[in-house]
Design an enzyme around this catalytic site. Structure first.
Site, PDB file in Angstrom:
ATOM      1  N   TYR A   1      17.817  29.210   9.061  1.00 17.56           N
ATOM      2  CA  TYR A   1      16.622  29.870   9.601  1.00 17.56           C
ATOM      3  C   TYR A   1      16.583  29.760  11.126  1.00 17.56           C
ATOM      4  CZ  TYR A   1      14.437  30.120   4.970  1.00 17.56           C
ATOM      5  OH  TYR A   1      14.139  30.404   3.670  1.00 17.56           O
TER       6      TYR A   1
ATOM      7  N   MET B   1      13.678  24.378   2.615  1.00 18.02           N
ATOM      8  CA  MET B   1      12.805  23.676   1.675  1.00 18.02           C
ATOM      9  C   MET B   1      13.589  22.780   0.716  1.00 18.02           C
ATOM     10  SD  MET B   1       9.856  25.207  -0.809  1.00 18.02           S
ATOM     11  CE  MET B   1       8.949  25.946   0.536  1.00 18.02           C
TER      12      MET B   1
ATOM     13  N   ARG C   1      -9.764  -0.121  14.787  1.00 17.71           N
ATOM     14  CA  ARG C   1      -9.696   0.651  13.543  1.00 17.71           C
ATOM     15  C   ARG C   1     -10.713   0.064  12.565  1.00 17.71           C
ATOM     16  NH1 ARG C   1      -3.968   1.167  10.409  1.00 17.71           N
ATOM     17  NH2 ARG C   1      -4.446  -1.006   9.953  1.00 17.71           N
TER      18      ARG C   1
ATOM     19  N   LYS D   1       0.841  -1.205   0.000  1.00 15.43           N
ATOM     20  CA  LYS D   1       0.000   0.000   0.000  1.00 15.43           C
ATOM     21  C   LYS D   1       0.873   1.249   0.000  1.00 15.43           C
ATOM     22  CE  LYS D   1      -0.078  -0.224   4.981  1.00 15.43           C
ATOM     23  NZ  LYS D   1      -0.534  -1.065   6.082  1.00 15.43           N
TER      24      LYS D   1
HETATM   25  C1  LIG Z   1       0.227  -1.920   6.743  1.00 15.98           C
HETATM   26  C2  LIG Z   1      -0.318  -3.183   7.272  1.00 15.98           C
HETATM   27  C3  LIG Z   1       0.528  -4.265   7.568  1.00 15.98           C
HETATM   28  C4  LIG Z   1       2.027  -4.178   7.488  1.00 15.98           C
HETATM   29  O1  LIG Z   1       2.550  -3.533   8.628  1.00 15.98           O
HETATM   30  P1  LIG Z   1       4.125  -3.455   8.880  1.00 15.98           P
HETATM   31  O2  LIG Z   1       4.269  -2.910  10.234  1.00 15.98           O
HETATM   32  O3  LIG Z   1       4.672  -2.529   7.854  1.00 15.98           O
HETATM   33  O4  LIG Z   1       4.637  -4.838   8.710  1.00 15.98           O
HETATM   34  C5  LIG Z   1      -0.062  -5.452   7.940  1.00 15.98           C
HETATM   35  N1  LIG Z   1      -1.411  -5.563   8.063  1.00 15.98           N
HETATM   36  C6  LIG Z   1      -2.239  -4.534   7.821  1.00 15.98           C
HETATM   37  C7  LIG Z   1      -3.711  -4.709   7.992  1.00 15.98           C
HETATM   38  C8  LIG Z   1      -1.720  -3.308   7.432  1.00 15.98           C
HETATM   39  O5  LIG Z   1      -2.553  -2.275   7.200  1.00 15.98           O
END
Ligand SMILES: *Cc1c(COP(=O)(O)O)cnc(C)c1O
Length: 355
Positions: free
Chosen positions: A255, A303, A130, A35
């Site tokens: 800065y 930046m 979640r 993802k």
């Molecule tokens: C992103 C995600 C993972 C992977 O998590 P990592 O900590 O990067 O291994 C596994 N399961 C779900 C449901 C996720 O959203």
């Protein structure tokens, strides 16, 4: 000046890390999490390098489309499922599995008329709060899914850990117990472990592990780096020295004048900044590798530039390669100095669209 900042993605390291994950969880299939543009590493090149993964996990249909566009036929799991009935035909066309995590989805699945039944992963909320069904409702949901003509039985069973990276293991043990209780007597492949679960809770490897961070070569654990687990960094972020100055003791850098030269010394200016995805919150002292020499960030990140204390490398020259993280400089260290995690660093690079 052409932009001196570059991202190098080591696809051999991706393959190596997948092999390491298989060694760590030898009896499990690997659902490779890709993802968010493969955690900022570039989705298409990442899935091509990881083509031997048993499946890919994505957040949205656009990502699934890119994987199919690369002519890969691995199973794809849409981790956030779907919200509207219209998506289901696209999901079938892309041959994706879906995560089912809420009642609205079940109602859509029961009402529609699909040309082929879907493979579903029933998400159980064992404590992350979640996505997912509460354990007490899992048997009922499971039966509804098995009875639904648009679903291929049996559903797979999946949960996600909120605290698997914590050295305090109580919360995760509780989630494991909640999961086991929720799925008593249910058939279907099971999946619990993210990267931290793979490293710390081998009893959760089950049928499918779901590594993200480990594949990209980083450790999710505090005060740890991927190399400690035989992993190799995949992303290396580089730039170049674009100016070198000799300043007198007391000269203020950048800065806000937050850093002052403690002695007469050289400062190097590097052509990368927060506009490139380097974290603005990186503190004075954050490690920066100049031509292989460990130096330190001096003053606030601008930046498209930052300054380094060159006292550890007086021979620096204009054009010298600077590594911000990756080969030779663990991203975990930089993330610590910037009060963030490597995942955010990597995704921040992606947002700029350079890969
Ligand atoms: C992103 C995600 C993972 C992977 O998590 P990592 O900590 O990067 O291994 C596994 N399961 C779900 C449901 C996720 O959203």
């Amino acid at each position: 000046m052409t932009c001196p900042t570059q991202i190098h993605i080591n696809t051999d390291a991706l393959k190596h890390n997948l092999k390491r994950v298989r060694e760590l969880a030898p009896n499990s299939k690997v659902l490779a999490m890709v993802k968010a543009n493969a955690y900022g590493h570039g989705l298409v090149r990442t899935v091509k390098a990881l083509r031997t993964a048993d499946a890919f996990g994505v957040a949205c249909l656009e990502e699934a489309m890119m994987i199919r566009g690369a002519a890969l036929t691995n199973p794809i799991v849409l981790m956030s499922g779907f919200n509207i009935a219209e998506d289901l035909l696209k999901i079938i066309a892309l041959n994706c599995d879906i995560v089912v995590h809420c009642y609205a989805q079940i109602e859509i699945l029961e009402k529609c008329n699909l040309p082929t039944p879907l493979r579903v992963w029933l998400k159980i909320d064992t404590g992350m709060h979640r996505l997912g069904f509460v354990p007490a409702e899992v048997h009922k949901i499971y039966s509804r899914l098995c009875a639904c003509k648009n679903v291929q039985p049996p559903p797979k069973l999946i949960t996600h850990f909120a605290n698997a990276d914590s050295l305090e293991e109580h919360a995760t043990l509780q989630q494991i117990e909640n999961f086991n209780r929720a799925i008593t007597n249910l058939h279907g492949e099971k999946s619990l472990a993210n990267s931290a679960g793979i490293l710390l809770f081998p009893q959760t490897h089950a049928d499918w592990v779901r590594p993200g961070g480990l594949l990209y070569g980083v450790s999710p654990l505090p005060n740890d780096i991927g190399a400690n687990h035989g992993l190799q960094p995949v992303m290396t972020l580089t730039s170049k020295i674009i100016a070198i100055h000799a300043y007198a003791k007391g000269a203020a850098i950048g800065y806000g004048s937050t850093w002052k030269c403690p002695e007469n010394m050289l400062i190097g200016i590097v052509g990368i900044g927060y506009g490139d995805g380097y974290p603005r919150h990186a503190k004075n002292g954050t490690p920066v590798l100049v031509n292989g020499h460990l130096c330190a960030l001096a003053g606030r990140v601008s930046m498209d530039m930052l300054a380094v204390d060159l006292r550890a490398y007086n021979n620096a020259k204009l054009g010298d390669e600077v590594i911000l993280w990756g080969k030779g400089l663990a991203a975990e260290h930089v993330a610590n100095w910037a009060d963030t995690i490597t995942y955010e660093l990597f995704c921040g690079i992606a947002r700029r669209g350079q890969n």
